[in-house]
Design a protein around this motif. Structure first.
Motif, PDB file in Angstrom:
ATOM      1  N   TRP A 133       0.851  -1.192   0.000  1.00  0.00           N
ATOM      2  CA  TRP A 133       0.000   0.000   0.000  1.00  0.00           C
ATOM      3  C   TRP A 133       0.884   1.239   0.000  1.00  0.00           C
ATOM      4  O   TRP A 133       2.056   1.193   0.354  1.00  0.00           O
ATOM      5  N   LYS A 134       0.264   2.325  -0.427  1.00  0.00           N
ATOM      6  CA  LYS A 134       1.019   3.569  -0.585  1.00  0.00           C
ATOM      7  C   LYS A 134       1.147   4.279   0.760  1.00  0.00           C
ATOM      8  O   LYS A 134       0.175   4.325   1.546  1.00  0.00           O
ATOM      9  N   THR A 135       2.315   4.805   1.023  1.00  0.00           N
ATOM     10  CA  THR A 135       2.530   5.571   2.261  1.00  0.00           C
ATOM     11  C   THR A 135       2.171   7.033   2.007  1.00  0.00           C
ATOM     12  O   THR A 135       2.081   7.462   0.846  1.00  0.00           O
ATOM     13  N   PRO A 136       1.968   7.794   3.072  1.00  0.00           N
ATOM     14  CA  PRO A 136       1.647   9.220   2.883  1.00  0.00           C
ATOM     15  C   PRO A 136       2.729   9.959   2.097  1.00  0.00           C
ATOM     16  O   PRO A 136       2.456  10.978   1.452  1.00  0.00           O
ATOM     17  N   GLU A 137       3.955   9.453   2.121  1.00  0.00           N
ATOM     18  CA  GLU A 137       5.055  10.123   1.406  1.00  0.00           C
ATOM     19  C   GLU A 137       5.066   9.777  -0.076  1.00  0.00           C
ATOM     20  O   GLU A 137       5.882  10.308  -0.844  1.00  0.00           O
ATOM     21  N   GLY A 138       4.230   8.840  -0.488  1.00  0.00           N
ATOM     22  CA  GLY A 138       4.175   8.502  -1.913  1.00  0.00           C
ATOM     23  C   GLY A 138       4.933   7.243  -2.277  1.00  0.00           C
ATOM     24  O   GLY A 138       4.879   6.782  -3.420  1.00  0.00           O
ATOM     25  N   ASN A 139       5.667   6.659  -1.321  1.00  0.00           N
ATOM     26  CA  ASN A 139       6.309   5.378  -1.573  1.00  0.00           C
ATOM     27  C   ASN A 139       5.315   4.247  -1.286  1.00  0.00           C
ATOM     28  O   ASN A 139       4.150   4.492  -0.950  1.00  0.00           O
ATOM     29  N   TYR A 140       5.819   3.018  -1.363  1.00  0.00           N
ATOM     30  CA  TYR A 140       4.947   1.875  -1.091  1.00  0.00           C
ATOM     31  C   TYR A 140       5.532   1.023   0.030  1.00  0.00           C
ATOM     32  O   TYR A 140       6.723   0.721   0.038  1.00  0.00           O
ATOM     33  N   ARG A 141       4.695   0.676   0.972  1.00  0.00           N
ATOM     34  CA  ARG A 141       5.061  -0.281   2.007  1.00  0.00           C
ATOM     35  C   ARG A 141       4.766  -1.666   1.451  1.00  0.00           C
ATOM     36  O   ARG A 141       3.658  -1.915   0.940  1.00  0.00           O
ATOM     37  N   VAL A 142       5.727  -2.558   1.559  1.00  0.00           N
ATOM     38  CA  VAL A 142       5.564  -3.888   0.966  1.00  0.00           C
ATOM     39  C   VAL A 142       5.767  -4.958   2.043  1.00  0.00           C
ATOM     40  O   VAL A 142       6.700  -4.880   2.840  1.00  0.00           O
ATOM     41  N   ILE A 143       4.885  -5.947   2.065  1.00  0.00           N
ATOM     42  CA  ILE A 143       5.091  -7.152   2.869  1.00  0.00           C
ATOM     43  C   ILE A 143       5.371  -8.284   1.876  1.00  0.00           C
ATOM     44  O   ILE A 143       4.559  -8.524   0.969  1.00  0.00           O
ATOM     45  N   TYR A 144       6.498  -8.934   2.054  1.00  0.00           N
ATOM     46  CA  TYR A 144       6.872 -10.008   1.118  1.00  0.00           C
ATOM     47  C   TYR A 144       6.374 -11.359   1.642  1.00  0.00           C
ATOM     48  O   TYR A 144       5.890 -11.473   2.776  1.00  0.00           O
ATOM     49  N   GLY A 145       6.554 -12.360   0.798  1.00  0.00           N
ATOM     50  CA  GLY A 145       6.066 -13.702   1.133  1.00  0.00           C
ATOM     51  C   GLY A 145       6.692 -14.297   2.376  1.00  0.00           C
ATOM     52  O   GLY A 145       6.081 -15.138   3.042  1.00  0.00           O
ATOM     53  N   ASP A 146       7.912 -13.857   2.714  1.00  0.00           N
ATOM     54  CA  ASP A 146       8.516 -14.356   3.961  1.00  0.00           C
ATOM     55  C   ASP A 146       8.191 -13.437   5.142  1.00  0.00           C
ATOM     56  O   ASP A 146       8.773 -13.551   6.211  1.00  0.00           O
ATOM     57  N   LEU A 147       7.294 -12.502   4.896  1.00  0.00           N
ATOM     58  CA  LEU A 147       6.756 -11.578   5.905  1.00  0.00           C
ATOM     59  C   LEU A 147       7.767 -10.528   6.370  1.00  0.00           C
ATOM     60  O   LEU A 147       7.555  -9.904   7.408  1.00  0.00           O
ATOM     61  N   HIS A 148       8.844 -10.339   5.618  1.00  0.00           N
ATOM     62  CA  HIS A 148       9.661  -9.168   5.934  1.00  0.00           C
ATOM     63  C   HIS A 148       9.054  -7.976   5.189  1.00  0.00           C
ATOM     64  O   HIS A 148       8.294  -8.145   4.222  1.00  0.00           O
ATOM     65  N   THR A 149       9.381  -6.783   5.661  1.00  0.00           N
ATOM     66  CA  THR A 149       8.755  -5.596   5.071  1.00  0.00           C
ATOM     67  C   THR A 149       9.828  -4.649   4.540  1.00  0.00           C
ATOM     68  O   THR A 149      10.995  -4.698   4.938  1.00  0.00           O
TER      69      THR A 149
END
Lengths: 424, 195
Positions: free
Chosen positions: A393-409
């Motif tokens: 999902w998009k962060t307020p700063e315009g980047n994207y927060r990502v959760i990967y398949g191994d659950l690291h972010t």
């Protein structure tokens, strides 16, 4: 007094009769009575909904959960619905500027609910009252039986959801951001109209509803229902003579299952309904126990969602839920519980975890409303796949927060995300 | 931007966004009536219908009706409002009994078996039991049931009962006397202390 009467009076005095009223019923009815009084001023022929109140048999706890999830949906749907646009709504916007409070009813029919027979239809009738600066109150009857009363108090930033059938309640804390958004949407109809203007819509032309000439508008934008439903069709009809919305309908698929659909009719709008703060007081009736104390505080860096996904992995023997739609989750959890080998799903602890999961998923879905471009790939990504995007999902700063398949972010740019998602 | 509405209600927010109190004396009166009479009306419904859930439904219907029609009610005294609420309740109870005969039969069966009653107290064995008495009352005519309940369970005077059921006081007294005789026969063993 005649001797017979004296005798019978003593006789009655010795009877033990269970005639002490339930304070919860009194509290619930008080609000309905006052609302009926005010509604009668504008609609003398208003109908009693109470005659339809009967008991709904909800024997299994998971079915109760499904109902609770449905109620959460309904509440959120009530919070984030939008209003239409067009030339006619330009004048409607002006009229709606005068609105300080409003009440309306919502009739929903849901099919394909988890834990229910395939042909089961859940009918929900909601009476909703919203007041600028005060809060929102919603009473819901499921298949004729009062299923919940939700009260949101803007000052306390808290919503409580009372479930009289089980004498339980949920307490949901909102963030300032979410609360502001709710207040803004409810209190400033221009924002709602503006929101509609920003999306594509179809002018349905003029027709009649109950003898009233109306103009209709249609939108297929999922954001109109908070991104909770797929294949959404939202229609709104505006009274040509008064310029006020007369009716709104929502039709959408509730999750991954084809049969899980919702149809909602929103009407009986009343404007400037007299309200006072007592109507939005967060009063827990005597005898109610806390079912869950939850926070709709957004996803933050995703920790709660990750915790929920880990929990699901443990339960399922190592996979992710196919969807973060609350009803799809319910279905998957029910399937997991079916073989009886998941004691984690039993009892209050299991219920608490399931509810936390629901809230985490709901927070994720709310990102659609916040235009945060959320996506979830649980149906294709396997646990442990460190290179695959599971959720983002998009962060307020315009980047994207990502959760990967191994659950690291991680936080990545839009360009980097495009590369990640382009991987086979 | 306060807005004066058709029935003189005033609703609206002040310029600073705070909500103004609503000036509506009739709404306030309704709220007062509700506070004072919810419990007596509920008890009356339980005494007539036996089942608490049914009683709640009917109480709801009574007060919703009252809310919708209070503007047309011309009473001025507290007692007049009380009689008015009891009259609405009596009508709703009659309607309910008329349209739910099957349920009533089931309830009578339950009462016969003594399964219904206070949930948190052990059944008494040394005096009259409510299910038995309720079942006996059901053998009376509908007006007789109403009058008997209002008189002995709700402790209303004859003038009030007369106003509620729309009969003259002498007729009410006569019906009550007749009802008690019938009940005495029905509950002979209890009255005579054979239990």
């Amino acid at each position: 007094m005649e001797p017979n009467e004296v005798e019978f009076e003593k006789f009655v005095a010795n009877l033990r009769i269970d005639d002490k009223p339930d304070p919860g019923h009194k509290d619930r009815l008080r609000w309905q009575v006052l609302q009926a009084y005010h509604t009668a001023a504008d609609q003398p022929a208003c109908r009693s909904r109470l005659s339809r109140i009967r008991r709904l048999i909800m024997k299994s706890s998971i079915a109760k959960f499904a109902l609770a999830a449905s109620v959460i949906f309904a509440v959120l749907l009530g919070l984030f619905y939008g209003l239409g646009s067009g030339d006619l709504l330009a004048s409607a916007a002006q009229k709606l500027e005068q609105i300080d409070s409003m009440s309306y009813t919502m009739h929903m029919t849901m099919t394909g609910l988890p834990g229910m027979p395939a042909d089961f239809k859940m009918n929900m009738d909601m009476d909703i009252l919203m007041a600028n600066g005060l809060g929102m109150r919603m009473t819901g009857a499921a298949n004729g039986s009062v299923a919940s009363t939700s009260i949101m108090n803007f000052a306390d930033k808290v919503m409580i959801n009372l479930m009289p059938q089980t004498k339980q309640y949920m307490r949901i804390t909102l963030t300032d951001e979410l609360l502001d958004k709710t207040k803004q949407q409810n209190a400033d109809p221009r924002m709602m109209v503006e929101g509609f203007l920003n999306t594509e819509y179809t002018d349905l032309g003029r027709s009649q509803i109950d003898g009233v000439e109306v103009q209709g508008f249609e939108s297929n934008n999922p954001a109109m229902t908070g991104g909770m439903f797929k294949d959404t069709i939202v229609r709104i009809w505006v009274d040509v003579s008064t310029g006020y919305p007369l009716r709104m309908t929502i039709d959408g698929q509730m999750g991954l299952q084809e049969g899980a659909r919702i149809e909602a009719i929103v009407d009986n709008f009343q404007w400037n309904v007299p309200c006072d703060a007592e109507m939005f007081a967060l009063v827990i009736p005597e005898g109610y126990s806390l079912m869950g104390d939850l926070s709709l505080k957004g996803l933050g860096n995703g920790d709660e969602l990750i915790e929920a996904l880990k929990y699901f992995q443990d339960l399922s023997g190592g996979r992710f839920p196919k969807s973060l739609n609350a009803l799809d989750l319910s279905k998957e959890l029910i399937d997991l519980a079916k073989d009886g080998s998941k004691p984690e799903l039993a009892g209050k602890m299991g219920q608490d975890k399931v509810l936390k999961f629901t809230i985490a998923a709901t927070n994720f879905q709310m990102l659609t409303v916040q235009n945060a471009d959320p996506k979830y790939y649980g149906d294709t990504v396997q646990p442990g796949d460190a290179a695959k995007v599971l959720a983002r999902w998009k962060t307020p700063e315009g980047n994207y927060r990502v959760i990967y398949g191994d659950l690291h972010t991680d936080e990545v740019t839009a360009e980097k995300l495009a590369e990640l998602e382009a991987q086979p | 931007m306060a807005e004066v509405m058709a029935d003189n209600r005033v609703a609206g927010a002040k310029g600073d966004g705070r909500f103004e109190p609503i000036e509506d004396s009739q709404a306030r009166m309704l709220a007062d009536l509700y506070e004072r009479h919810y419990e007596p009306i509920f008890r009356y419904c339980v005494h007539r219908l036996f089942d608490r859930t049914l009683a709640e439904d009917v109480v709801g219907a009574v007060f919703l009706d009252a809310a919708r029609t209070i503007r047309n009610f011309r009473g001025s005294e507290e007692d007049e409002y009380r009689r008015w609420l009891y009259a609405i309740a009596t009508n709703h109870i009659a309607t309910h009994i008329r349209t739910s005969l099957r349920r009533r039969v089931l309830l009578q069966q339950a009462a016969e078996a003594g399964r219904l009653g206070p949930h948190d107290e052990p059944a008494r064995t040394d005096g009259p039991e409510w299910p038995q008495v309720w079942r006996a009352i059901q053998t009376l005519g509908r007006n007789e049931q109403t009058i008997l309940t209002l008189r002995f369970f709700e402790n209303l005077d004859f003038a009030s009962i007369s106003a509620i059921v729309g009969k003259r006081e002498t007729a009410v007294r006569t019906m009550l006397c007749r009802s008690l005789k019938k009940l005495r026969t029905q509950l002979k063993s209890v009255f005579d202390g054979d239990r």
